[in-house]
Design an enzyme around this catalytic site. Structure first.
Site, short mmCIF file in Angstrom:
data_model
loop_
_atom_site.label_atom_id
_atom_site.label_comp_id
_atom_site.label_asym_id
_atom_site.label_seq_id
_atom_site.Cartn_x
_atom_site.Cartn_y
_atom_site.Cartn_z
CG HIS A 85 -0.29 -0.09 2.43
ND1 HIS A 85 -0.92 -0.79 3.63
CD2 HIS A 85 0.70 0.33 3.11
CE1 HIS A 85 -0.16 -0.65 4.48
NE2 HIS A 85 0.69 -0.01 4.41
CG HIS B 52 1.19 4.30 7.46
ND1 HIS B 52 0.20 4.20 6.85
CD2 HIS B 52 2.12 3.77 7.08
CE1 HIS B 52 0.38 2.88 6.11
NE2 HIS B 52 1.64 2.91 6.10
CG HIS C 70 8.83 -1.30 3.13
ND1 HIS C 70 8.10 -2.27 3.83
CD2 HIS C 70 8.46 -0.33 3.51
CE1 HIS C 70 7.16 -1.93 4.27
NE2 HIS C 70 7.21 -0.86 4.20
CD GLU D 185 3.92 -1.33 6.36
OE1 GLU D 185 3.94 -0.20 6.61
OE2 GLU D 185 3.82 -1.93 5.07
#
Lengths: 129, 280
Positions: free
Chosen positions: B12, B59, B193, B240
């Site tokens: 996302h 976030h 990431h 995540e």
């Protein structure tokens, strides 16, 4: 007994855990305040005054004003919070992230397009010497 | 009765949303990524689900450091699109399904999953980018959405196994909802990431390939992977991926894989995508 923190030997990485969260509370709430357009404007017009109002320590103020994000992290900042400052500075997350790696933005982008930073040699701090 | 018909997994990354909003999807940098979602857009137009339970992480948008719920379910009528620091994305507001959301809350809390109930919140790119990837740019989203926010900002997030078990409990809750609804569950975030520190930019294609394979065919064993393995091997923010286990836990043990896609990079991130059908 102390908490088990098996992640302290990951090179170039600070996990935002309870100690970091406690240290960075006011700092991160400052970054969060930049979600509002009027706060972004006030901050940009006088950064120091805005930061001092929020009762943040001098070291943290300096790190923010220098946009020294590795320092911000060591003082308790979290990337999802200080990402709001990337956006306030009209900077992409890619450029913001590159600034912590010692690479020029263009060089970092090329690395990402070529498949990113390899995990080989980057799992444990002891691999780095 | 309501039923879970399918699961979708997708990254996302905020820059993906910006690429669509700014009309950059045909550019050389972005075109290969959007090509990987063409199948999924056609598929979901035919499937036309009534509700999507959308597992994502906030976030530092709706939740700052004041309150940090581990699992939070959106029970409100609708959810606005947040200004994350560059103005709100030009996408439709998200319409909830309060009856099903409340039903899920009341069911799973009694199975020891202590969800936080959210009646009012704005949603960020974690939720809106997957909708964009699957539905493109409609005037209104074509289905109801139940946001399920998982803390992955403050360490520790819930364990992969806790997430998997929550998915199973959500499945049981949906199965006992009286209305006749086709429900999908989406797990978002990842893949490998790292956004912070000198190691930023880390990508691990081998880790991601293994994860994509095992979440389809060996999900319970994969859910047992400890946090440290994600953080060390898939980047600090690769954690995540625990959210994908909620999606997978809500599906049958055996699923039919309709689509798999993987691409590096989108900004700092490896993009992974799966479409899984709940076979009988």
């Amino acid at each position: 007994m102390a908490l088990d923190k098996p992640y302290t030997d990951i090179p170039g990485t600070t996990i935002f855990d309870s100690s970091q969260a406690r240290k960075g509370y006011k700092l991160n709430q400052f970054f969060y305040s930049l979600m509002k357009a009027e706060n972004r404007e006030r901050f940009l017009s006088d950064e120091r005054a805005y930061l001092e109002e929020r009762n943040i320590g001098e070291e943290q103020i300096q790190a923010v004003m220098d946009r020294d994000y590795n320092r911000v992290i060591s003082l308790g900042g979290n990337v999802y919070f200080f990402g709001k400052l990337f956006f306030t500075d009209e900077q992409s997350f890619e450029v913001g992230a590159s600034s912590m790696t010692g690479m020029a933005p263009g060089e970092y982008r090329e690395m990402m397009i070529s498949g990113g930073r390899s995990v080989e040699g980057n799992r444990y701090t002891e691999e780095q010497d | 009765m309501a039923r879970i018909t399918a699961g979708v997994a997708t990254s996302h990354v905020p820059a993906i949303g910006a690429a669509v909003d700014l009309g950059k999807t045909k550019e050389d940098y972005w075109a290969p990524l959007f090509k990987g979602y063409e199948f999924s857009k056609q598929w979901i137009a035919k499937e036309n689900p009534d509700v999507v339970i959308l597992v994502y992480n906030d976030h530092a948008t709706a939740f700052d450091m004041k309150v940090i719920p581990t699992f939070a379910v959106g029970c409100g009528e609708s959810f606005g699109i947040a200004d994350e620091g560059w103005g709100a994305r030009p996408v439709p507001e998200v319409i909830g399904h309060p009856d099903l959301a409340w039903h899920i809350s009341q069911s799973v809390i009694q199975e020891d999953f202590d969800l936080t109930i959210i009646n009012e919140m704005e949603v960020d790119h974690g939720l809106s980018v997957p909708l964009t990837l699957m539905f493109d740019q409609p005037d209104a989203w074509p289905c109801r959405v139940i946001p399920l926010a998982v803390n992955v900002v403050l360490y520790p997030p819930p364990s992969g196994m806790r997430c998997y078990r929550l998915g199973q409990a959500i499945r049981r809750a949906v199965d006992t909802f009286d209305e006749d609804l086709d429900v999908q569950i989406w797990g978002t975030g990842g893949m490998s990431h790292q956004l912070q520190g000198p190691r930023a930019g880390l990508i691990n294609k081998d880790f991601d390939a293994d994860f994509l394979e095992r979440i389809v065919n060996d999900p319970e064993a994969l859910a047992a992977m400890p946090h440290i393995e994600y953080m060390r091997n898939a980047g600090a923010e690769g954690i995540e991926l625990v959210m994908w286990h909620i999606m997978r836990g809500a599906l049958n043990e055996k699923v039919k894989e309709l689509h798999r896609f993987y691409h590096v990079p989108a900004s700092n991130t490896a993009v992974g995508h799966l479409v899984l059908e709940n076979t009988e």
